[in-house]
Design a protein around this motif. Structure first.
Motif, short mmCIF file in Angstrom:
data_model
loop_
_atom_site.label_atom_id
_atom_site.label_comp_id
_atom_site.label_asym_id
_atom_site.label_seq_id
_atom_site.Cartn_x
_atom_site.Cartn_y
_atom_site.Cartn_z
N SER A 53 -0.91 4.27 5.52
CA SER A 53 -0.54 5.68 5.67
C SER A 53 -0.12 6.26 4.32
CB SER A 53 0.61 5.79 6.67
OG SER A 53 1.67 4.98 6.26
N GLY A 54 0.13 7.58 4.32
CA GLY A 54 0.64 8.25 3.13
C GLY A 54 -0.27 8.11 1.93
N PRO A 69 -6.56 6.35 11.27
CA PRO A 69 -5.33 7.16 11.22
C PRO A 69 -4.90 7.63 12.60
CG PRO A 69 -7.23 8.45 10.55
CD PRO A 69 -7.74 7.05 10.79
N ASN A 70 -3.60 7.86 12.77
CA ASN A 70 -3.13 8.53 13.98
C ASN A 70 -2.84 10.00 13.61
OD1 ASN A 70 -0.64 8.57 12.69
ND2 ASN A 70 0.21 6.89 13.88
N PHE A 71 -2.30 10.72 14.55
CA PHE A 71 -2.05 12.15 14.37
C PHE A 71 -1.17 12.44 13.16
CE2 PHE A 71 -1.20 16.36 16.10
CZ PHE A 71 -2.44 16.63 16.66
N ASP A 72 -0.04 11.70 13.05
CA ASP A 72 0.92 11.93 11.95
C ASP A 72 0.25 11.69 10.60
OD1 ASP A 72 2.77 12.33 13.84
OD2 ASP A 72 3.74 10.38 13.65
N GLU A 73 -0.56 10.63 10.54
CA GLU A 73 -1.22 10.31 9.27
C GLU A 73 -2.21 11.41 8.88
OE1 GLU A 73 -0.31 5.70 10.19
OE2 GLU A 73 -2.35 6.41 10.57
N LEU A 74 -2.88 11.99 9.88
CA LEU A 74 -3.82 13.08 9.57
C LEU A 74 -3.06 14.32 9.09
CD1 LEU A 74 -6.63 13.07 12.27
CD2 LEU A 74 -6.62 12.05 10.00
N GLU A 75 -1.89 14.56 9.66
CA GLU A 75 -1.09 15.72 9.21
C GLU A 75 -0.69 15.53 7.75
OE1 GLU A 75 2.05 16.56 12.07
OE2 GLU A 75 0.63 17.84 13.15
N VAL A 115 -2.38 13.87 5.52
CA VAL A 115 -3.61 14.03 4.72
C VAL A 115 -3.91 15.51 4.52
CG1 VAL A 115 -6.14 13.75 4.87
CG2 VAL A 115 -4.64 11.82 5.36
N LEU A 116 -3.74 16.28 5.59
CA LEU A 116 -4.08 17.70 5.52
C LEU A 116 -2.96 18.53 4.89
CD1 LEU A 116 -6.67 19.02 6.44
CD2 LEU A 116 -5.57 19.63 8.60
N GLY A 117 -1.74 17.99 4.96
CA GLY A 117 -0.60 18.73 4.42
C GLY A 117 -0.21 19.91 5.29
N GLU A 118 -0.64 19.89 6.53
CA GLU A 118 -0.25 20.96 7.48
C GLU A 118 -0.29 20.39 8.91
OE1 GLU A 118 -3.63 23.89 8.17
OE2 GLU A 118 -4.20 23.12 6.21
N SER A 119 0.30 21.12 9.86
CA SER A 119 0.31 20.60 11.22
C SER A 119 -1.08 20.72 11.85
CB SER A 119 1.37 21.30 12.06
OG SER A 119 1.06 22.65 12.13
N LYS A 127 -8.83 21.11 13.31
CA LYS A 127 -7.96 20.59 12.23
C LYS A 127 -8.15 19.08 12.08
CE LYS A 127 -5.39 24.14 10.72
NZ LYS A 127 -4.06 24.50 11.20
N ILE A 128 -8.33 18.39 13.21
CA ILE A 128 -8.59 16.94 13.13
C ILE A 128 -9.85 16.72 12.30
CG2 ILE A 128 -9.30 14.88 14.45
CD1 ILE A 128 -7.50 15.79 16.73
N LYS A 129 -10.89 17.51 12.62
CA LYS A 129 -12.17 17.38 11.92
C LYS A 129 -12.01 17.66 10.42
CE LYS A 129 -16.96 18.76 12.25
NZ LYS A 129 -17.78 19.93 12.45
N LYS A 130 -11.19 18.67 10.13
CA LYS A 130 -10.98 19.03 8.72
C LYS A 130 -10.32 17.88 7.95
CE LYS A 130 -8.86 22.81 6.19
NZ LYS A 130 -7.82 23.82 6.30
#
Ligand code: ATP
Length: 308
Positions: free
Chosen positions: A165-166, A182-188, A190-194, A200-203
């Protein structure tokens, strides 16, 4: 064969103290110690699923010896590199209404430790088809270390599943792992936003793929997962009664690795991955699955192409 890499293992110590509060003296009602670290959870699940698995990584000191002895008791093969840095202890205090965790950072490793570990890893890679790398990096280690390891393994034509992660995820994907989970938190992160929807998952996944990830399995807890490979696949799991979901991500990595090593079709690999996560969620213990339940769950999981 599957090789699992745990660079930052620990002795997980759980103290059961019903009325625990800070600032007072308590005696533990029960203490449970177990070999810990995400990679060792993956190893335990692979062993329970009957896979041919070897655990490696870096351990040291009396705590390292304790981990080696306990893996042996669990009939788990290990080829850890032994350094002079003492392996950490991670503590969880489980009270009636709270859980308090204290995680040691561990001692720093030297460059010669890393070179010696890499040599050991590459010997194991020769005999393996799938290599999993899980968890955080030890204190002081360069965030790009996973990238280096993934590149070393890729050069041998073997498949790496990287679950971290991170910053170590953002740097590690540059090595082009076969799969990340990745899980949801890890994707957030990566994206730097909720993340508030599939777009957003796709992005976030596109960002990880552009950085180098070959395939991405986004795990969504009780909602199953979405797989981004050549196609986008939605994996739907049935609702089940759960006890403790800690380690479900590690169990789903184990299921994926086993399916890949057994040469299963992608849909079956994904079902096996989800079913291992589900079985772990039904157990009180972290990194515990029941093969019969896994088989039964697989029959109730569906995989369909998703257009997003
Ligand atoms: P952890 O960090 O605790 O190991 P994670 O956040 O990486 O977990 P999750 O997405 O929570 O991973 O879980 C992985 C898989 O385990 C899910 O895709 C699912 O198959 C199974 N799972 C997790 N939570 C549940 C649940 N509440 N009900 C059913 N299955 C679950």
């Amino acid at each position: 064969m599957i090789t699992t890499v745990t660079l930052n293992p620990a002795i997980d110590t759980r103290y059961f103290i019903e009325d625990f509060k800070e600032g007072r003296l308590f005696r533990a009602e029960k203490t449970i110690k177990s070999p810990g670290g995400k990679g060792l959870n993956v190893t335990k699940v692979l062993r329970q699923m009957g896979a041919d698995v070897v655990a490696t990584g870096i351990i040291g000191g009396k705590n390292g010896e304790w981990i080696q002895e306990n893996l042996k008791k669990m009939d788990i093969k290990e080829e850890f590199y032994v350094s002079s840095a003492e392996t950490r202890v991670c503590i969880a205090v489980l009270a009636k209404h709270s859980e308090t965790e204290i995680l040691e950072s561990g001692e720093e490793l030297t460059d010669s430790d890393l070179r010696a570990f890499e040599k050991k890893l590459m010997e194991l890679v020769e005999k393996s088809d799938v290599i999993t790398m899980s968890g955080s990096l030890p204190k002081g280690m360069d965030a790009g270390y996973y990238q280096k390891l993934v590149e070393l393994v890729n050069r041998k034509g073997k498949k790496v599943i990287l679950d971290t992660s991170g910053k170590s995820l953002l740097e590690g994907v540059k090595g082009k792992p076969y799969l990340i989970k990745p899980n949801f938190d890890e994707l957030e992160y990566v994206l730097g936003e909720s993340i508030d929807g599939r777009d957003k998952i796709k992005k976030a996944v596109e960002k990880l793929k552009n950085l180098g990830a070959q395939n991405v399995l986004v795990s969504l807890g009780g909602e199953g997962a979405i797989y981004f490979g050549e196609e986008i696949l939605k994996i739907t799991i049935p609702k089940i009664k759960i006890h403790n979901t800690v380690g479900s991500g590690d169990s789903s990595v184990a299921g994926f690795a086993k399916g890949l090593d057994d040469g299963l079709e992608l849909n079956e690999i994904l079902k096996l991955s989800m079913a291992c996560g589900m079985s772990n969620a039904q157990s009180m213990e972290t990194g515990r699955v029941i093969p019969e339940d896994v088989k039964e769950f697989m029959g109730n999981i569906t995989v369909e192409v998703l257009k997003i």
